[in-house]
Design an enzyme around this catalytic site. Structure first.
Site, PDB file in Angstrom:
ATOM      1  N   ASP A 180       0.736  -1.194  -0.121  1.00  0.00           N
ATOM      2  CA  ASP A 180       0.007  -0.073  -0.114  1.00  0.00           C
ATOM      3  C   ASP A 180       0.786   1.388   0.088  1.00  0.00           C
ATOM      4  O   ASP A 180       0.370   2.316   0.938  1.00  0.00           O
ATOM      5  CB  ASP A 180      -0.966   0.002   1.419  1.00  0.00           C
ATOM      6  CG  ASP A 180      -1.944  -1.084   1.228  1.00  0.00           C
ATOM      7  OD1 ASP A 180      -1.883  -2.020   0.241  1.00  0.00           O
ATOM      8  OD2 ASP A 180      -2.678  -1.337   2.229  1.00  0.00           O
ATOM      9  N   LYS A 182      -7.066  -4.991  -2.535  1.00  0.00           N
ATOM     10  CA  LYS A 182      -7.404  -5.622  -1.254  1.00  0.00           C
ATOM     11  C   LYS A 182      -8.623  -4.302  -0.677  1.00  0.00           C
ATOM     12  O   LYS A 182      -8.385  -3.346  -1.040  1.00  0.00           O
ATOM     13  CB  LYS A 182      -6.458  -5.500  -0.242  1.00  0.00           C
ATOM     14  CG  LYS A 182      -5.532  -4.319   0.153  1.00  0.00           C
ATOM     15  CD  LYS A 182      -4.170  -4.710   0.910  1.00  0.00           C
ATOM     16  CE  LYS A 182      -4.490  -4.376   2.490  1.00  0.00           C
ATOM     17  NZ  LYS A 182      -4.728  -3.011   2.652  1.00  0.00           N
ATOM     18  N   CYS A 204      -1.839  -2.602   7.822  1.00  0.00           N
ATOM     19  CA  CYS A 204      -1.777  -3.374   6.680  1.00  0.00           C
ATOM     20  C   CYS A 204      -0.427  -4.090   6.842  1.00  0.00           C
ATOM     21  O   CYS A 204      -0.328  -5.394   6.427  1.00  0.00           O
ATOM     22  CB  CYS A 204      -2.001  -2.708   5.568  1.00  0.00           C
ATOM     23  SG  CYS A 204      -3.684  -2.076   5.250  1.00  0.00           S
TER      24      CYS A 204
HETATM   25  C1  VGL Z   1      -4.813   0.959   5.826  1.00  0.00           C
HETATM   26  C2  VGL Z   1      -6.025   1.845   7.377  1.00  0.00           C
HETATM   27  C3  VGL Z   1      -7.044   1.702   6.312  1.00  0.00           C
HETATM   28  C4  VGL Z   1      -3.181   0.451   5.526  1.00  0.00           C
HETATM   29  C5  VGL Z   1      -5.458   0.679   4.989  1.00  0.00           C
HETATM   30  O1  VGL Z   1      -2.951   0.298   4.417  1.00  0.00           O
HETATM   31  O2  VGL Z   1      -2.467   0.276   6.628  1.00  0.00           O
HETATM   32  N1  VGL Z   1      -5.050   1.419   7.207  1.00  0.00           N
HETATM   33  N2  VGL Z   1      -6.713   1.206   5.255  1.00  0.00           N
END
Ligand code: VGL
Ligand code: ZN
Length: 201
Positions: free
Chosen positions: A13, A92, A137
């Site tokens: 991410d 995701k 994540c």
């Molecule tokens: C994430 C909060 C909400 C992450 C993703 O990538 O850590 N954190 N969505």
């Protein structure tokens, strides 16, 4: 051995919304990009995940501001990230009613993203993980990787945490270590080749 032919590097991410200026900005989130780019060169197989939510995703109402909405600029990889070696991107958080912190499964382990099967089909036994965010994540991806039987390493300085509560990042690293995740600094991997050749000489 951490880096071998059975190792893969998983980039979690590293998207605009998780970097300074983004809607769910992680402090210094962009600072990991140069080290993540260097680390990629040490692995024959590199894969990445994207948080990829439909507009109006259920997580936006409760815990998080809207972020990483599909097809928006905020959901794109940050400009400095080298994606030329990324073999496959796994999405995701795509189901409206359930979140997915892990790159492998949604939070109730109802549905797999395909990442685990992809790695196993290619004979991967060891994974190294870096990205955003350490306390969400990255953590849940690492815990699932252990659960799936991968020898799992998290490169701590190639990750940053959201820190909803102060100390969450440190606690996440402890939790991962307790679950069997090896926590290392990038230097361990980046220096490995040079020191290895010196040792052999
Ligand atoms: C994430 C909060 C909400 C992450 C993703 O990538 O850590 N954190 N969505
Ligand atoms: Zn999200």
């Amino acid at each position: 051995m951490i880096v071998n032919n059975h190792s893969a590097f998983i980039i979690i991410d590293i998207q605009n919304d998780f970097c300074p200026g983004g809607s769910l900005a992680v402090k210094e989130g962009d600072r990991i990009v140069p080290v993540v780019n260097e680390l990629q060169k040490r692995f024959a197989l590199v894969v990445a995940t994207k948080d990829w939510h439909p507009a109006g995703h259920s997580s936006f109402a409760s815990l998080w501001p809207p972020h990483c909405v599909q097809e928006t600029e905020g959901a794109e990889f940050v400009a400095g990230l080298d994606t030329s070696r990324v073999a496959r991107v796994f999405l995701k958080g795509t189901d409206m009613d359930i979140d997915s912190y892990s790159g492998f499964f949604d939070n109730e382990h109802r549905r797999a993203t395909g990442l685990g099967g992809y790695l196993k089909e290619r004979g991967v036994t060891d994974v190294a993980i870096a990205g955003l965010a350490t306390d969400y994540c990255v953590k849940y991806s690492a815990l699932d990787a252990v659960m799936l039987g991968f020898k799992t390493t998290v490169v701590a300085d190639a990750c940053r945490g959201v820190e909803v509560r102060e100390g969450d990042t440190a606690r996440a690293l402890e939790e991962m270590a307790a679950a069997g995740v090896r926590i290392i600094e990038s230097r361990r991997l980046l220096d490995a080749r040079a020191s290895g050749s010196r040792q052999r000489a």
